[in-house]
Motif scaffolding. Sequence first.
Motif: not given
Length: 76
Positions: A49-73
């Motif tokens: 839906e949004h063209g996110v380029q991250a992978d599972f390891a990126d999200l699993a490393e810092a599983p918090a909404v704020e961290a994901w928001a920064r990671l995913l731009g």
Amino acid sequence: MTLTTERIHHDVAAALGEDPAEIPVDESLVDYGLDSVRIMTLLERWRREHGVQADFADLAEAPAVEAWARLLGAAS
């Protein structure tokens, strides 16, 4: 459609069957029951839906909404 912090928060809460107000944005989502299957489901949705380029390891490393928001731009 732009991925926002609010959208991430809402999607995570929905995946957990909780109200977004019950899920802090700065705490580990694992503590609230988020598991690897749900992370993959969310990631695939955001890729589609949004063209996110991250992978599972990126999200699993810092599983918090704020961290994901920064990671995913995500927009504020």
